[in-house]
Write an enzyme that holds these catalytic residues in place. Structure first.
Site, PDB file in Angstrom:
ATOM      1  N   HIS A  17     -31.771  -2.515 -73.650  1.00 30.04           N
ATOM      2  CA  HIS A  17     -29.901  -3.111 -74.856  1.00 30.04           C
ATOM      3  C   HIS A  17     -29.911  -4.946 -74.194  1.00 30.04           C
ATOM      4  O   HIS A  17     -29.477  -4.923 -74.801  1.00 30.04           O
ATOM      5  CB  HIS A  17     -29.217  -1.474 -74.605  1.00 30.04           C
ATOM      6  N   ARG A  91     -38.936  -1.973 -79.721  1.00 27.18           N
ATOM      7  CA  ARG A  91     -39.882  -1.958 -78.934  1.00 27.18           C
ATOM      8  C   ARG A  91     -40.918  -0.840 -79.543  1.00 27.18           C
ATOM      9  O   ARG A  91     -42.399  -1.432 -78.602  1.00 27.18           O
ATOM     10  CB  ARG A  91     -39.327  -0.898 -78.361  1.00 27.18           C
ATOM     11  N   SER A 128     -33.461   5.705 -73.705  1.00 27.47           N
ATOM     12  CA  SER A 128     -32.208   6.212 -73.377  1.00 27.47           C
ATOM     13  C   SER A 128     -32.590   7.845 -73.119  1.00 27.47           C
ATOM     14  O   SER A 128     -32.017   8.339 -72.501  1.00 27.47           O
ATOM     15  CB  SER A 128     -31.406   6.187 -74.371  1.00 27.47           C
TER      16      SER A 128
END
Ligand code: PNS
Length: 163
Positions: A17, A91, A128
């Site tokens: 991020h 990604r 995450s």
């Protein structure tokens, strides 16, 4: 100077991020990070306010970045902060499928365009979800997140519903 909105759930915020924010500042000038709820994800490890605080502490060296919590639609957040574009990091190929659908839908309902930024190759595997999982079992995630997030994660109490 162009203002862009970078929306996400950021639960928690990680180095992938941060890379998107650094690229966005270099390309556009001003970035508003919108910490939002993702209806497809579980209730979350951190509250929106906790996420905002961790991100603010992580990007303090970049003055043209603001961080807000927003409860509604990404396109409404974009309008509220007068963002010219929404930016998203890519990604994996899987990211592209999901982001493409959201970008088309957001454009159809509001006219706001989305710009994709490829993540640094070294950061493409960060997620995450895996960070929550490792932290849940007491593992060290300091290679994957900025120091303020690592500090907060080291204080997390194990909870079953976090991932
Ligand atoms: O980091 P994430 O979880 O991939 O971010 C997804 C997020 C929060 C950007 C997305 O779920 C979102 O935009 N939520 C706000 C609600 C919304 O605008 N929904 C319409 C999607 S087309």
């Amino acid at each position: 100077m162009i203002t862009v909105l970078y929306p996400g759930s950021f639960d928690p915020f990680h180095l992938g991020h941060l890379d998107v924010i650094e690229q966005s500042v270099a390309l556009f000038g001003e970035v508003v990070v919108g910490v939002m709820h993702n209806p497809t994800k579980p209730s979350g490890m951190f509250t929106l306010d906790e996420r905002v605080e961790m991100i603010r502490n992580s990007i303090a060296y970049m003055p043209p970045v603001k961080v807000i919590a927003f409860g509604g639609l990404a396109v409404d957040a974009a309008r509220e902060v007068a963002a010219a574009f929404i930016v998203k990091g890519l990604r994996t190929g899987g990211d592209f499928e999901v982001e493409q659908q959201m970008a088309h839908t957001n454009h159809a309902v509001s006219g706001v365009r989305t710009v994709y930024l490829p993540c640094k190759p070294a950061l493409v595997s960060i997620s995450s979800r895996f960070i929550r999982e490792i932290a849940h079992y007491g593992g060290d995630v300091s290679a994957l997140v900025p120091p303020p997030v690592a500090a907060q994660l080291s204080r997390v109490h194990p909870r079953d519903e976090v991932f």
